[in-house]
Write a protein that holds these residues in place. Structure first.
Motif, PDB file in Angstrom:
ATOM      1  N   GLU A   1       0.831  -1.201   0.000  1.00 29.94           N
ATOM      2  CA  GLU A   1       0.000   0.000   0.000  1.00 29.94           C
ATOM      3  C   GLU A   1       0.867   1.252   0.000  1.00 29.94           C
ATOM      4  O   GLU A   1       0.774   2.102   0.874  1.00 29.94           O
ATOM      5  CB  GLU A   1      -0.970  -0.023   1.179  1.00 29.94           C
ATOM      6  N   THR A   2       1.708   1.311  -0.995  1.00 27.65           N
ATOM      7  CA  THR A   2       2.645   2.416  -1.139  1.00 27.65           C
ATOM      8  C   THR A   2       2.089   3.432  -2.123  1.00 27.65           C
ATOM      9  O   THR A   2       1.546   3.067  -3.157  1.00 27.65           O
ATOM     10  CB  THR A   2       3.997   1.876  -1.641  1.00 27.65           C
ATOM     11  N   ASP A   3       2.215   4.710  -1.780  1.00 22.34           N
ATOM     12  CA  ASP A   3       1.820   5.793  -2.685  1.00 22.34           C
ATOM     13  C   ASP A   3       3.073   6.369  -3.324  1.00 22.34           C
ATOM     14  O   ASP A   3       4.048   6.666  -2.629  1.00 22.34           O
ATOM     15  CB  ASP A   3       1.093   6.911  -1.930  1.00 22.34           C
ATOM     16  N   ILE A   4       3.025   6.529  -4.640  1.00 23.07           N
ATOM     17  CA  ILE A   4       4.160   7.094  -5.359  1.00 23.07           C
ATOM     18  C   ILE A   4       3.684   8.301  -6.147  1.00 23.07           C
ATOM     19  O   ILE A   4       2.704   8.227  -6.891  1.00 23.07           O
ATOM     20  CB  ILE A   4       4.790   6.044  -6.295  1.00 23.07           C
ATOM     21  N   SER A   5       4.380   9.415  -5.961  1.00 24.86           N
ATOM     22  CA  SER A   5       4.048  10.654  -6.657  1.00 24.86           C
ATOM     23  C   SER A   5       5.289  11.187  -7.350  1.00 24.86           C
ATOM     24  O   SER A   5       6.404  11.023  -6.852  1.00 24.86           O
ATOM     25  CB  SER A   5       3.538  11.719  -5.677  1.00 24.86           C
ATOM     26  N   ILE A   6       5.081  11.821  -8.492  1.00 17.92           N
ATOM     27  CA  ILE A   6       6.170  12.502  -9.194  1.00 17.92           C
ATOM     28  C   ILE A   6       5.785  13.967  -9.325  1.00 17.92           C
ATOM     29  O   ILE A   6       4.681  14.286  -9.784  1.00 17.92           O
ATOM     30  CB  ILE A   6       6.426  11.882 -10.584  1.00 17.92           C
ATOM     31  N   TYR A   7       6.704  14.829  -8.901  1.00 13.88           N
ATOM     32  CA  TYR A   7       6.484  16.270  -8.960  1.00 13.88           C
ATOM     33  C   TYR A   7       7.495  16.910  -9.897  1.00 13.88           C
ATOM     34  O   TYR A   7       8.653  16.484  -9.962  1.00 13.88           O
ATOM     35  CB  TYR A   7       6.656  16.904  -7.572  1.00 13.88           C
TER      36      TYR A   7
ATOM     37  N   ASP B   1      -1.796   3.394  -3.370  1.00 14.32           N
ATOM     38  CA  ASP B   1      -1.992   2.031  -2.858  1.00 14.32           C
ATOM     39  C   ASP B   1      -1.414   0.968  -3.781  1.00 14.32           C
ATOM     40  O   ASP B   1      -2.064  -0.037  -4.080  1.00 14.32           O
ATOM     41  CB  ASP B   1      -3.482   1.758  -2.616  1.00 14.32           C
ATOM     42  N   LEU B   2      -0.205   1.205  -4.258  1.00 19.04           N
ATOM     43  CA  LEU B   2       0.474   0.193  -5.066  1.00 19.04           C
ATOM     44  C   LEU B   2       0.870  -0.974  -4.182  1.00 19.04           C
ATOM     45  O   LEU B   2       1.392  -0.781  -3.086  1.00 19.04           O
ATOM     46  CB  LEU B   2       1.744   0.787  -5.699  1.00 19.04           C
ATOM     47  N   SER B   3       0.622  -2.177  -4.656  1.00 21.42           N
ATOM     48  CA  SER B   3       1.154  -3.339  -3.951  1.00 21.42           C
ATOM     49  C   SER B   3       2.483  -3.700  -4.596  1.00 21.42           C
ATOM     50  O   SER B   3       2.583  -3.842  -5.805  1.00 21.42           O
ATOM     51  CB  SER B   3       0.169  -4.506  -4.005  1.00 21.42           C
ATOM     52  N   ILE B   4       3.495  -3.788  -3.772  1.00 26.56           N
ATOM     53  CA  ILE B   4       4.852  -4.003  -4.256  1.00 26.56           C
ATOM     54  C   ILE B   4       5.092  -5.506  -4.382  1.00 26.56           C
ATOM     55  O   ILE B   4       4.824  -6.250  -3.438  1.00 26.56           O
ATOM     56  CB  ILE B   4       5.875  -3.369  -3.287  1.00 26.56           C
ATOM     57  N   PRO B   5       5.580  -5.970  -5.526  1.00 31.94           N
ATOM     58  CA  PRO B   5       5.853  -7.408  -5.670  1.00 31.94           C
ATOM     59  C   PRO B   5       6.971  -7.868  -4.738  1.00 31.94           C
ATOM     60  O   PRO B   5       7.692  -7.058  -4.163  1.00 31.94           O
ATOM     61  CB  PRO B   5       6.254  -7.549  -7.140  1.00 31.94           C
ATOM     62  N   GLU B   6       7.113  -9.170  -4.608  1.00 34.43           N
ATOM     63  CA  GLU B   6       8.107  -9.752  -3.700  1.00 34.43           C
ATOM     64  C   GLU B   6       9.515  -9.256  -4.006  1.00 34.43           C
ATOM     65  O   GLU B   6      10.338  -9.092  -3.114  1.00 34.43           O
ATOM     66  CB  GLU B   6       8.052 -11.275  -3.779  1.00 34.43           C
ATOM     67  N   SER B   7       9.783  -9.003  -5.284  1.00 35.88           N
ATOM     68  CA  SER B   7      11.115  -8.521  -5.677  1.00 35.88           C
ATOM     69  C   SER B   7      11.396  -7.126  -5.140  1.00 35.88           C
ATOM     70  O   SER B   7      12.538  -6.697  -5.066  1.00 35.88           O
ATOM     71  CB  SER B   7      11.232  -8.503  -7.201  1.00 35.88           C
ATOM     72  N   GLY B   8      10.335  -6.394  -4.781  1.00 31.18           N
ATOM     73  CA  GLY B   8      10.486  -5.030  -4.300  1.00 31.18           C
ATOM     74  C   GLY B   8      10.662  -4.019  -5.406  1.00 31.18           C
ATOM     75  O   GLY B   8      10.877  -2.845  -5.142  1.00 31.18           O
TER      76      GLY B   8
ATOM     77  N   GLY C   1       2.957   4.477   4.950  1.00 28.45           N
ATOM     78  CA  GLY C   1       2.700   4.646   6.372  1.00 28.45           C
ATOM     79  C   GLY C   1       3.437   5.860   6.903  1.00 28.45           C
ATOM     80  O   GLY C   1       3.307   6.959   6.389  1.00 28.45           O
ATOM     81  N   ALA C   2       4.257   5.661   7.921  1.00 30.37           N
ATOM     82  CA  ALA C   2       4.978   6.764   8.546  1.00 30.37           C
ATOM     83  C   ALA C   2       6.245   7.129   7.781  1.00 30.37           C
ATOM     84  O   ALA C   2       6.860   8.149   8.052  1.00 30.37           O
ATOM     85  CB  ALA C   2       5.328   6.414   9.980  1.00 30.37           C
ATOM     86  N   LYS C   3       6.643   6.281   6.827  1.00 31.99           N
ATOM     87  CA  LYS C   3       7.891   6.530   6.115  1.00 31.99           C
ATOM     88  C   LYS C   3       7.627   7.248   4.804  1.00 31.99           C
ATOM     89  O   LYS C   3       6.657   6.970   4.108  1.00 31.99           O
ATOM     90  CB  LYS C   3       8.602   5.201   5.805  1.00 31.99           C
TER      91      LYS C   3
END
Length: 83
Positions: free
Chosen positions: A25-31, A43-50, A71-73
């Protein structure tokens, strides 16, 4: 600082992001350098490879800031698009 790896830099039409494993559940933004949000993925789900790859085809050449939030990071990295 080793929690986030962004390559290639300079990038062309694709940007690879390597995250530490088990980040979900990672959010990624480009500015843009003027602070305009030009791309967002929630809310990207990151594959096992990361590793995830983002298409940059619609973005013009220039400097950008990548923001990865989980989350907090949060992590930021600058990258450049050159074709």
């Amino acid at each position: 600082a080793n929690d986030l790896l962004v390559y290639p830099n300079p990038a062309g039409n694709l940007l690879n992001i390597d995250l530490q494993k088990n980040i979900n559940e990672t959010d990624i933004s480009i500015y843009s350098m003027t602070g305009v949000l030009v791309q967002k993925h929630d809310d990207l789900s990151i594959p096992e490879s990361g590793r995830i790859s983002l298409s940059l085809e619609h973005l013009p050449e220039g400097q950008y800031v990548l923001l990865v939030e989980n989350g907090a990071k949060s992590f930021t990295k600058r990258f450049i698009i050159i074709r």
